[in-house]
Design a protein around this motif. Structure first.
Motif, PDB file in Angstrom:
ATOM      1  N   LYS A   1       0.834  -1.205   0.000  1.00  0.00           N
ATOM      2  CA  LYS A   1       0.000   0.000   0.000  1.00  0.00           C
ATOM      3  C   LYS A   1       0.867   1.253   0.000  1.00  0.00           C
ATOM      4  O   LYS A   1       0.612   2.205  -0.750  1.00  0.00           O
ATOM      5  CB  LYS A   1      -0.918  -0.016   1.213  1.00  0.00           C
ATOM      6  N   LEU A   2       1.910   1.252   0.838  1.00  0.00           N
ATOM      7  CA  LEU A   2       2.836   2.381   0.895  1.00  0.00           C
ATOM      8  C   LEU A   2       3.612   2.523  -0.419  1.00  0.00           C
ATOM      9  O   LEU A   2       3.764   3.631  -0.947  1.00  0.00           O
ATOM     10  CB  LEU A   2       3.811   2.204   2.050  1.00  0.00           C
ATOM     11  N   ILE A   3       4.067   1.385  -0.939  1.00  0.00           N
ATOM     12  CA  ILE A   3       4.849   1.404  -2.181  1.00  0.00           C
ATOM     13  C   ILE A   3       4.028   1.960  -3.336  1.00  0.00           C
ATOM     14  O   ILE A   3       4.515   2.762  -4.144  1.00  0.00           O
ATOM     15  CB  ILE A   3       5.359  -0.022  -2.502  1.00  0.00           C
ATOM     16  N   LYS A   4       2.765   1.583  -3.410  1.00  0.00           N
ATOM     17  CA  LYS A   4       1.895   2.073  -4.476  1.00  0.00           C
ATOM     18  C   LYS A   4       1.572   3.558  -4.296  1.00  0.00           C
ATOM     19  O   LYS A   4       1.626   4.330  -5.258  1.00  0.00           O
ATOM     20  CB  LYS A   4       0.607   1.252  -4.515  1.00  0.00           C
ATOM     21  N   SER A   5       1.266   3.961  -3.075  1.00  0.00           N
ATOM     22  CA  SER A   5       0.860   5.353  -2.836  1.00  0.00           C
ATOM     23  C   SER A   5       2.003   6.331  -3.069  1.00  0.00           C
ATOM     24  O   SER A   5       1.782   7.464  -3.517  1.00  0.00           O
ATOM     25  CB  SER A   5       0.324   5.499  -1.405  1.00  0.00           C
ATOM     26  N   LYS A   6       3.235   5.906  -2.779  1.00  0.00           N
ATOM     27  CA  LYS A   6       4.399   6.769  -2.945  1.00  0.00           C
ATOM     28  C   LYS A   6       5.098   6.560  -4.294  1.00  0.00           C
ATOM     29  O   LYS A   6       6.091   7.238  -4.580  1.00  0.00           O
ATOM     30  CB  LYS A   6       5.410   6.497  -1.828  1.00  0.00           C
ATOM     31  N   ASN A   7       4.575   5.627  -5.098  1.00  0.00           N
ATOM     32  CA  ASN A   7       5.163   5.328  -6.412  1.00  0.00           C
ATOM     33  C   ASN A   7       6.660   5.041  -6.293  1.00  0.00           C
ATOM     34  O   ASN A   7       7.491   5.615  -7.013  1.00  0.00           O
ATOM     35  CB  ASN A   7       4.909   6.497  -7.376  1.00  0.00           C
ATOM     36  N   LEU A   8       7.011   4.124  -5.380  1.00  0.00           N
ATOM     37  CA  LEU A   8       8.418   3.854  -5.063  1.00  0.00           C
ATOM     38  C   LEU A   8       9.048   2.803  -5.967  1.00  0.00           C
ATOM     39  O   LEU A   8      10.281   2.688  -6.024  1.00  0.00           O
ATOM     40  CB  LEU A   8       8.528   3.392  -3.611  1.00  0.00           C
TER      41      LEU A   8
END
Length: 425
Positions: free
Chosen positions: A162-169
């Motif tokens: 979820k974090l990776i997707k939201s921050k486009n990492l």
């Protein structure tokens, strides 16, 4: 432990080939010491496996594929930047496969006894798919990454997505698993830790692992004692090791001091071996004679020393060790001793695993290996390598002379040599 490895469209492998270290359903009773049982997973695995085949058949390329997958997982986040090319090498003898993705997958058991299935497909520009599944009682998806960078993930097992997707990492040339590990996701770290315990080395290039053995011998007296015992029981005439750092002349020492710190020079220490000395009546005397391991001893002895570190470390920590050309420079009895260490219940208490290739047919017998532990690599006229096990060949019995039959061509995977007269050469 490694259970399965599959690779497709990589180097000499055009179509998918699968290597398996899972116990065959055909034979559950032969050489039971060679088997590790995992009742919770309802699966049994093999402690050792060997691959045979002609020169240039693809044996080394199989291990190279394993190494590529492991190296890409462990280094993708730290050693590459956005836009960097991926050094994957697809099958180049077919116009169709040159532009297609290469695919890799491993199924393995972690130290906690959880079965994972992890893989990815990629090309020179990007990772096109990536997946991770875990299995306790049944297999469940942890995440699946699609070509358009969309990620389907298990919200309970892999919330970090979820974090990776939201921050486009996530980079298109990087792996989601490696990124999640960098972000301290516990499940990703467990998978990464297994890949850190999966080591591929070349028996023809001992300098690649010799330094590991030297460092362990220098750092740990207990480990050095184990190496000394390993060498002594290999009948190499070595009782003990004496390690001494090499000393440079003052002029060279000053030069090294003045070089920038980022320039590293590996300074191999002197390693002397102690041997018994006898008087004229062949009675042992108190003094010992010192011989320099790298100057006075044979290449076979040097290789056994270099191998001792990875072998002992693998056995002690329950790792998987893959060795290309293990038999090079080693006597058959030394090779058999290494195999027996891994197959032994006494010496292999942590489910360590050895996978190697060789041309040595003297070890190819039913007293050393089960049929499902023996693999053959063959290559067709189109340059495509194929992998199959002795267990897949119909009519093979445990009473057969495997080595003799292999040399007679009954199992395939032997060179098709055309004999010519000396005058025609």
């Amino acid at each position: 432990m490694l259970l399965n490895f599959t690779v497709k469209n990589y180097k000499t492998f055009k179509d998918e080939v699968e290597f398996s270290a899972v116990l065959s359903e055909r034979d559950k009773t032969s050489l039971v010491n060679n088997i590790v049982q995992f009742p919770d997973q309802k699966i049994s695995a093999l402690k050792t496996s060997v691959v045979y085949g002609a020169n240039a058949s693809g044996k080394s390329k199989l291990f190279n594929a394993m190494n590529f997958m492991t190296r890409f997982i462990l280094r993708t986040s730290s050693s590459s930047q956005k836009g960097d090319k991926i050094d994957v090498d697809p099958f180049r003898l077919n116009t169709e496969t040159i532009t297609q993705d290469s695919e890799f997958e491993m199924v393995f058991l972690s130290k906690d006894g959880i079965q994972y299935r992890y893989g990815f497909s990629l090309n020179r520009n990007k990772v096109t798919e990536e997946w991770l599944f875990s299995k306790a009682q049944r297999e469940t998806e942890v995440f699946y990454r699609f070509e358009d960078e969309e990620i389907d993930y298990n919200k309970t097992k892999f919330e970090i997505a979820k974090l990776i997707k939201s921050k486009n990492l996530l980079r298109e040339n990087g792996l989601l698993l490696s990124l999640a590990d960098q972000l301290n996701d516990s499940l990703a770290s467990e998978v990464i830790e297994w890949f850190k315990s999966f080591n591929v080395i070349s028996g023809n290039e001992p300098e690649g692992y010799e330094s590991f053995t030297i460092d362990k011998v220098q750092e740990n007296n207990n480990f050095r004692s184990r190496v000394e015992k390993f060498l002594s029981e290999s009948d190499l005439g070595i009782d003990s090791l004496l390690v001494k750092d090499s000393e440079f002349p003052d002029s060279l020492s000053q030069l090294f001091t003045e070089l920038p710190e980022k320039i590293k020079v590996y300074n191999r220490p002197d390693i002397n071996v102690k041997k018994d000395v006898f008087d004229k009546d062949y009675r042992p005397v108190d003094e010992k004679s010192l011989f320099n391991l790298f100057k006075d001893e044979s290449e076979g002895t040097q290789k056994m020393f270099a191998l001792s570190g990875p072998i002992i470390d693998t056995l002690e920590n329950g790792k998987t060790l893959v060795i290309d050309e293990l038999c090079s420079k080693l006597h058959t009895n030394l090779l058999l001793n290494i195999i027996r260490l891994f197959n032994s219940k006494e010496f292999n208490k942590n489910n360590a695993q050895l996978i190697f290739n060789t041309h040595n047919v003297y070890i190819l017998d039913p007293e050393t290996f089960r049929r499902d532990q023996i693999w053959f690599m063959d290559k067709n006229i189109y340059g495509e390598s194929n992998l199959y096990s002795l267990d897949e060949i119909k009519g093979v019995r445990t009473s057969d002379q495997y080595g003799k039959n292999y040399l007679l061509g009954k199992y395939g995977a032997t060179p098709n040599v055309h004999y010519v007269s000396v005058n025609s050469i």
